[in-house]
Design an enzyme around this catalytic site. Structure first.
Site, PDB file in Angstrom:
ATOM      1  N   GLU A  75       0.948  -1.030  -0.004  1.00  0.00           N
ATOM      2  CA  GLU A  75       0.144  -0.116  -0.156  1.00  0.00           C
ATOM      3  C   GLU A  75       0.904   1.509   0.084  1.00  0.00           C
ATOM      4  O   GLU A  75       1.822   1.273   0.803  1.00  0.00           O
ATOM      5  CB  GLU A  75      -1.165   0.492   0.979  1.00  0.00           C
ATOM      6  CG  GLU A  75      -1.968   1.064   1.005  1.00  0.00           C
ATOM      7  CD  GLU A  75      -2.919   1.895   2.129  1.00  0.00           C
ATOM      8  OE1 GLU A  75      -4.373   2.093   2.267  1.00  0.00           O
ATOM      9  OE2 GLU A  75      -2.289   1.009   3.221  1.00  0.00           O
ATOM     10  N   CYS A  86      -2.190  -7.341   6.137  1.00  0.00           N
ATOM     11  CA  CYS A  86      -1.575  -6.079   6.860  1.00  0.00           C
ATOM     12  C   CYS A  86      -2.190  -6.253   8.196  1.00  0.00           C
ATOM     13  O   CYS A  86      -2.214  -6.363   8.869  1.00  0.00           O
ATOM     14  CB  CYS A  86      -2.594  -5.495   5.788  1.00  0.00           C
ATOM     15  SG  CYS A  86      -2.344  -3.651   6.276  1.00  0.00           S
ATOM     16  N   LYS A  98      -2.953 -14.168   1.249  1.00  0.00           N
ATOM     17  CA  LYS A  98      -1.934 -13.873   1.650  1.00  0.00           C
ATOM     18  C   LYS A  98      -1.827 -13.184   2.827  1.00  0.00           C
ATOM     19  O   LYS A  98      -2.894 -13.343   3.663  1.00  0.00           O
ATOM     20  CB  LYS A  98      -0.960 -12.098   1.157  1.00  0.00           C
ATOM     21  CG  LYS A  98       0.106 -12.470   1.783  1.00  0.00           C
ATOM     22  CD  LYS A  98       1.201 -11.069   0.933  1.00  0.00           C
ATOM     23  CE  LYS A  98       1.988 -10.911   0.671  1.00  0.00           C
ATOM     24  NZ  LYS A  98       2.222  -9.998   2.145  1.00  0.00           N
ATOM     25  N   HIS A 134       4.167 -14.112   4.352  1.00  0.00           N
ATOM     26  CA  HIS A 134       5.059 -13.292   4.608  1.00  0.00           C
ATOM     27  C   HIS A 134       5.498 -13.628   6.487  1.00  0.00           C
ATOM     28  O   HIS A 134       4.785 -14.029   7.198  1.00  0.00           O
ATOM     29  CB  HIS A 134       4.563 -12.376   5.125  1.00  0.00           C
ATOM     30  CG  HIS A 134       5.074 -10.921   5.305  1.00  0.00           C
ATOM     31  ND1 HIS A 134       4.833  -9.923   4.575  1.00  0.00           N
ATOM     32  CD2 HIS A 134       6.338 -10.989   6.315  1.00  0.00           C
ATOM     33  CE1 HIS A 134       6.310  -8.600   5.372  1.00  0.00           C
ATOM     34  NE2 HIS A 134       6.427 -10.140   6.175  1.00  0.00           N
ATOM     35  N   ASN A 174       7.792 -14.999   1.604  1.00  0.00           N
ATOM     36  CA  ASN A 174       7.707 -13.689   1.072  1.00  0.00           C
ATOM     37  C   ASN A 174       7.973 -12.757   2.050  1.00  0.00           C
ATOM     38  O   ASN A 174       8.321 -13.393   3.690  1.00  0.00           O
ATOM     39  CB  ASN A 174       6.120 -13.572   0.896  1.00  0.00           C
ATOM     40  CG  ASN A 174       6.522 -11.189   0.863  1.00  0.00           C
ATOM     41  OD1 ASN A 174       5.091 -11.073   1.532  1.00  0.00           O
ATOM     42  ND2 ASN A 174       6.521 -10.925   0.696  1.00  0.00           N
ATOM     43  N   GLU A 199      10.788 -10.728   3.566  1.00  0.00           N
ATOM     44  CA  GLU A 199      12.846  -9.888   3.929  1.00  0.00           C
ATOM     45  C   GLU A 199      13.658  -9.916   2.997  1.00  0.00           C
ATOM     46  O   GLU A 199      14.907 -10.894   3.248  1.00  0.00           O
ATOM     47  CB  GLU A 199      13.331  -9.966   5.254  1.00  0.00           C
ATOM     48  CG  GLU A 199      14.258  -9.477   6.267  1.00  0.00           C
ATOM     49  CD  GLU A 199      14.434  -7.884   6.370  1.00  0.00           C
ATOM     50  OE1 GLU A 199      15.172  -7.401   6.579  1.00  0.00           O
ATOM     51  OE2 GLU A 199      13.087  -7.788   6.493  1.00  0.00           O
ATOM     52  N   GLY A 244       8.758  -7.629  -2.544  1.00  0.00           N
ATOM     53  CA  GLY A 244       8.205  -6.696  -1.759  1.00  0.00           C
ATOM     54  C   GLY A 244       9.538  -5.878  -2.199  1.00  0.00           C
ATOM     55  O   GLY A 244       9.561  -4.679  -3.017  1.00  0.00           O
ATOM     56  N   ARG A 245       9.438  -5.552  -1.132  1.00  0.00           N
ATOM     57  CA  ARG A 245      10.515  -3.822  -1.432  1.00  0.00           C
ATOM     58  C   ARG A 245      12.174  -4.206  -1.825  1.00  0.00           C
ATOM     59  O   ARG A 245      12.842  -3.254  -1.736  1.00  0.00           O
ATOM     60  CB  ARG A 245      11.058  -3.172   0.268  1.00  0.00           C
ATOM     61  CG  ARG A 245       9.616  -2.394   1.006  1.00  0.00           C
ATOM     62  CD  ARG A 245       9.916  -2.419   2.903  1.00  0.00           C
ATOM     63  NE  ARG A 245      10.323  -4.343   3.256  1.00  0.00           N
ATOM     64  CZ  ARG A 245      11.011  -3.604   4.258  1.00  0.00           C
ATOM     65  NH1 ARG A 245      10.948  -2.401   5.508  1.00  0.00           N
ATOM     66  NH2 ARG A 245      10.857  -4.974   5.349  1.00  0.00           N
TER      67      ARG A 245
END
Length: 350
Positions: free
Chosen positions: A9, A98, A139, A168, A199, A201, A223-224
């Site tokens: 998000e 989330c 997820k 995650h 998922n 890190e 992701g990041r």
């Protein structure tokens, strides 16, 4: 192996999805979560979060995008899933991960991991509401306060219609703080009969290889790490193609100069599609993450961090392209027309 691009998000929106899939290496994306809070959302809301629905549920690079819904009421979630299904997304993903306080306060996201029965009811309702050919995935995190219910939550999803789980490997309380507990994912994978994707890190090729080894998952969601290093998916594929079990620390496979055309595309899309007060901040946000992998991004971030005016950001990009010998292809006049325009075509009053 499949490499998926995570929903994040306020960060990994349709603009970055377009740019990162142009770089390559990604098999599928998931949209930012679309919050369902009791009413039936109109099509324009789905399209705002996921404009790829206008293009066969794919980015312009041809990578499929799955739409993610977030909510806690099974009836409302089912009704909105059915409405979304009529727009023909690649699939529907359900958010049970989330950690945001505002989301959890209203019973959505990771807060549902405290109640496997509620998860089962919601997933079953969504599965019944959409056509049989449409994938429904989920997820999750390892739990809310602790990991005691992770197996039960995963089973509630898989046994009630979820065809794939992304895990995650942290709890809600652990947020995004390292480490991610990849070694706990095999317990979930052993309990369910659907594919499991690891998922959390994964910032480098070394992280990706360790995650695969510890989680037992061949598929990863980035992701990041992909935002910080847009060529990460390509680098992971390259390492695995070479049979690597571990990898030395190497510079990014996509050089800074090769990223500049993508930064130009990103800036053009931001100016075209986002409100004026969002534009400079979005570029700063991306540069801030890229500082982890690119020394040039550190210099760039320091140059633009105090700039708010669109024309000055454009001028900086032109200067950076000239410095690196990269063609500057942005049309200044077209960008100037965007400067005071809102995404819907309205203009900001001076």
């Amino acid at each position: 192996m499949r490499l998926l691009l995570a929903p994040m998000e306020g960060l990994l929106d349709f603009v970055l999805r377009d740019v990162l899939t142009q770089v390559g290496g990604v098999d599928r994306c998931v949209s930012e979560f679309i919050r369902v809070s009791g009413s039936l959302l109109p099509d324009r809301v789905f399209l705002r979060y996921m404009p790829e629905l206008r293009h066969g549920s794919r980015t312009l690079a041809g990578v499929p995008v799955r739409a993610q819904l977030l909510g806690s009421d099974p009836v409302s979630m089912a009704e909105n899933a059915a409405a979304l299904a009529r727009l023909q997304p690649e699939g529907i993903d359900l958010n049970f991960g989330c950690p945001a306080k505002t989301v959890n306060r209203h019973g959505g996201g990771a807060s549902m991991l405290q109640d496997p029965e509620a998860i089962a009811t919601l997933v079953a309702a969504v599965r019944r509401a959409v056509p049989a050919h449409l994938p429904v995935s989920a997820k999750m995190r390892l739990g809310f306060n602790d990991k005691s219910l992770m197996r039960e939550c995963a089973l509630a999803m898989a046994e009630n219609g979820a065809c794939e789980l992304v895990v995650h490997a942290r709890t809600k309380v652990e947020g995004y703080r390292p480490p991610a507990y990849w070694e706990l994912i095999p317990e979930i994978a052993a309990a369910v009969r659907v594919p499991v994707v690891a998922n959390g890190e994964v910032w480098t090729v070394q992280d990706a290889l360790r995650c695969r080894a510890q989680s037992g998952c061949s598929d990863l969601m980035l992701g990041r790490g992909s935002v910080a290093d847009p060529g990460l998916a390509l680098a992971v594929r390259q390492a695995l193609a070479q049979g690597a079990q571990e990898a030395p620390a190497l510079p990014p496979v996509v050089a800074w100069a090769d990223l500049l055309p993508h930064i130009q595309r990103f800036w053009w899309m931001v100016c075209r599609d986002l409100t004026p007060n969002q534009r400079a901040g979005r570029l700063k946000q991306w540069l801030n993450l890229m500082r982890r992998r690119y020394p040039e991004a550190e210099v760039a971030f320091q140059c633009v961090r105090v700039i708010t005016q669109q024309s000055l950001v454009t001028a900086w990009i032109e200067q950076e392209c000239a410095r690196c010998g990269v063609p500057f292809v942005l049309h200044k006049q077209e960008l100037a027309e965007f400067e005071h325009r809102m995404p819907d075509g309205d203009y900001v009053l001076e």
